[in-house]
Design a protein around this motif. Structure first.
Motif, PDB file in Angstrom:
ATOM      1  N   SER A 160       0.837  -1.194   0.000  1.00  0.00           N
ATOM      2  CA  SER A 160       0.000   0.000   0.000  1.00  0.00           C
ATOM      3  C   SER A 160       0.875   1.248   0.000  1.00  0.00           C
ATOM      4  O   SER A 160       1.930   1.280   0.637  1.00  0.00           O
ATOM      5  CB  SER A 160      -0.916   0.008   1.227  1.00  0.00           C
ATOM      6  OG  SER A 160      -1.735  -1.149   1.251  1.00  0.00           O
ATOM      7  N   PRO A 161       0.469   2.288  -0.689  1.00  0.00           N
ATOM      8  CA  PRO A 161       1.266   3.523  -0.685  1.00  0.00           C
ATOM      9  C   PRO A 161       1.123   4.245   0.656  1.00  0.00           C
ATOM     10  O   PRO A 161       0.297   3.893   1.502  1.00  0.00           O
ATOM     11  CB  PRO A 161       0.642   4.329  -1.822  1.00  0.00           C
ATOM     12  CG  PRO A 161      -0.777   3.833  -1.906  1.00  0.00           C
ATOM     13  CD  PRO A 161      -0.707   2.377  -1.543  1.00  0.00           C
ATOM     14  N   THR A 162       1.937   5.255   0.829  1.00  0.00           N
ATOM     15  CA  THR A 162       1.884   6.053   2.052  1.00  0.00           C
ATOM     16  C   THR A 162       0.543   6.762   2.151  1.00  0.00           C
ATOM     17  O   THR A 162       0.083   7.385   1.191  1.00  0.00           O
ATOM     18  CB  THR A 162       3.025   7.084   2.079  1.00  0.00           C
ATOM     19  OG1 THR A 162       4.271   6.396   2.008  1.00  0.00           O
ATOM     20  CG2 THR A 162       2.974   7.907   3.350  1.00  0.00           C
ATOM     21  N   HIS A 163      -0.073   6.657   3.318  1.00  0.00           N
ATOM     22  CA  HIS A 163      -1.379   7.272   3.549  1.00  0.00           C
ATOM     23  C   HIS A 163      -1.191   8.544   4.361  1.00  0.00           C
ATOM     24  O   HIS A 163      -0.562   8.524   5.412  1.00  0.00           O
ATOM     25  CB  HIS A 163      -2.304   6.301   4.285  1.00  0.00           C
ATOM     26  CG  HIS A 163      -3.645   6.876   4.610  1.00  0.00           C
ATOM     27  ND1 HIS A 163      -4.520   7.326   3.645  1.00  0.00           N
ATOM     28  CD2 HIS A 163      -4.251   7.098   5.804  1.00  0.00           C
ATOM     29  CE1 HIS A 163      -5.609   7.784   4.226  1.00  0.00           C
ATOM     30  NE2 HIS A 163      -5.465   7.665   5.535  1.00  0.00           N
ATOM     31  N   TYR A 164      -1.744   9.647   3.872  1.00  0.00           N
ATOM     32  CA  TYR A 164      -1.603  10.948   4.536  1.00  0.00           C
ATOM     33  C   TYR A 164      -2.931  11.357   5.164  1.00  0.00           C
ATOM     34  O   TYR A 164      -3.982  11.346   4.504  1.00  0.00           O
ATOM     35  CB  TYR A 164      -1.151  12.012   3.539  1.00  0.00           C
ATOM     36  CG  TYR A 164       0.271  11.835   3.060  1.00  0.00           C
ATOM     37  CD1 TYR A 164       1.336  12.344   3.788  1.00  0.00           C
ATOM     38  CD2 TYR A 164       0.551  11.149   1.878  1.00  0.00           C
ATOM     39  CE1 TYR A 164       2.646  12.185   3.360  1.00  0.00           C
ATOM     40  CE2 TYR A 164       1.856  10.975   1.442  1.00  0.00           C
ATOM     41  CZ  TYR A 164       2.899  11.501   2.188  1.00  0.00           C
ATOM     42  OH  TYR A 164       4.188  11.336   1.761  1.00  0.00           O
ATOM     43  N   GLN A 165      -2.872  11.715   6.452  1.00  0.00           N
ATOM     44  CA  GLN A 165      -4.026  12.240   7.171  1.00  0.00           C
ATOM     45  C   GLN A 165      -3.847  13.751   7.298  1.00  0.00           C
ATOM     46  O   GLN A 165      -3.043  14.223   8.098  1.00  0.00           O
ATOM     47  CB  GLN A 165      -4.141  11.591   8.553  1.00  0.00           C
ATOM     48  CG  GLN A 165      -4.337  10.086   8.511  1.00  0.00           C
ATOM     49  CD  GLN A 165      -4.368   9.460   9.894  1.00  0.00           C
ATOM     50  OE1 GLN A 165      -4.121  10.112  10.899  1.00  0.00           O
ATOM     51  NE2 GLN A 165      -4.671   8.171   9.956  1.00  0.00           N
ATOM     52  N   THR A 166      -4.595  14.487   6.503  1.00  0.00           N
ATOM     53  CA  THR A 166      -4.442  15.936   6.450  1.00  0.00           C
ATOM     54  C   THR A 166      -5.786  16.611   6.699  1.00  0.00           C
ATOM     55  O   THR A 166      -6.847  15.972   6.663  1.00  0.00           O
ATOM     56  CB  THR A 166      -3.879  16.383   5.096  1.00  0.00           C
ATOM     57  OG1 THR A 166      -4.788  15.961   4.055  1.00  0.00           O
ATOM     58  CG2 THR A 166      -2.519  15.767   4.843  1.00  0.00           C
ATOM     59  N   ALA A 167      -5.725  17.908   6.926  1.00  0.00           N
ATOM     60  CA  ALA A 167      -6.936  18.698   7.137  1.00  0.00           C
ATOM     61  C   ALA A 167      -7.661  18.897   5.814  1.00  0.00           C
ATOM     62  O   ALA A 167      -7.030  19.106   4.767  1.00  0.00           O
ATOM     63  CB  ALA A 167      -6.592  20.047   7.756  1.00  0.00           C
TER      64      ALA A 167
END
Length: 304
Positions: free
Chosen positions: A33-40
């Motif tokens: 899985s690719p990198t998952h980003y948790q952003t606003a």
């Protein structure tokens, strides 16, 4: 009776079954899985801009209230005005896309027939929020200490413990997940908070009795209100920043509500009550209101 042809047919089918060879199927493959980003998202950004505008309005309102008070009695108003100003600057930095960084942790992906794979989950952390708290919470504590008449030694220790608490929270927010960094700093922050409660809450309750019943009731109400709100902060912090159980937008919304209640609402409550209770007045003559005296200075070049 069984016909001879049926017997021959049965023997042939058994022989064919025993001599049949199965061809191996395709080997299963797994794409990591690719990198998952948790952003606003849009809700979070909009909330940050609303808080910037709201804190700016509170700053202007507190500044207007201070003009009607003599300079020698303006200590509460000065400290209260600085709080929303600092908070407004912090929210502007966050809303404009600055003052944030990513804290990444590695997550294991389990599979049935192949080895496990790993991917990174990076969460956006607004470090300007901790700068805001490091500068504004000491001013709030200073107001409570002045209201209760707490001595300078306990006041200084309370402010220092509060600063350690905020910085520990910042270090925990960027700490590694699978080490003792996060929860170690979180423990230090909680212990520092206990020192704040002891220096301000418990010691202040004893000191404020000398100012009368009205000031005692006001301090008890404001201190209890602050204690409740500041206790909610680490709970939210553990759920959102440390455990990552909510989205970044939800984290922004919760902290926005807490910041409004613990900063401008609390300080407005203090200023309104301060005007109605004369025993809360603090006179600060001398340099605070009149500046440095010019008496006794030697002016080079003046005529004798």
């Amino acid at each position: 009776m069984i016909h001879p042809d049926q017997v021959a047919e049965m023997l042939y089918s058994r022989t064919a079954t025993s001599t049949h060879t199965h061809t191996p199927g395709p080997i299963p493959t797994v794409i990591p899985s690719p990198t998952h980003y948790q952003t606003a998202g849009e809700t979070g950004h909009r909330t940050l801009w609303v808080l910037f505008a709201g804190m700016s309005l509170f700053s202007a309102a507190f500044a207007l209230l201070s003009w009607r008070v003599p300079v020698s009695r303006r200590i509460y108003h000065v400290t209260s005005t600085l709080v929303p100003i600092i908070s407004a600057l912090a929210y502007f930095a966050m809303a404009s896309g600055q003052a944030s960084a990513f804290n990444c942790e590695t997550v294991r992906d389990s599979h049935k027939h192949v080895p496990d794979t790993f991917h990174d989950v990076c969460r956006q952390v607004y470090w300007a929020r901790y700068v805001n708290w490091a500068l504004t919470t000491p001013l709030v504590l200073l107001n409570l200490c002045l209201l209760a008449g707490i001595d300078g030694a306990h006041t200084l220790m309370a402010l220092l413990a509060n600063l350690i608490m905020i910085l520990s929270g910042l270090f925990a927010a960027f700490g590694a997940e699978r080490t003792a960094q996060k929860w170690g700093w979180f423990t230090i922050a909680c212990l520092s908070y206990l020192f704040v409660i002891w220096h301000v809450g418990l010691h202040g309750t004893r000191m404020v009795k000398a100012k009368g019943a009205r000031v005692s009731r006001l301090f008890a109400t404001l201190a209890s209100y602050t204690l409740i709100l500041w206790t909610i902060y680490p709970i939210v912090w553990a759920i959102t920043t440390l455990a990552r159980r909510t989205s970044v937008d939800t984290e922004i919304l919760i902290y926005a509500v807490l910041d409004v209640l613990s900063q401008p609402v609390l300080l407005l409550w203090l200023l309104v009550s301060h005007r109605a209770i004369a025993e809360t007045n603090i006179e600060l003559p001398g340099y605070w209101s009149q500046g440095l005296s010019s008496e006794g200075r030697i002016r080079i070049g003046d005529d004798e």
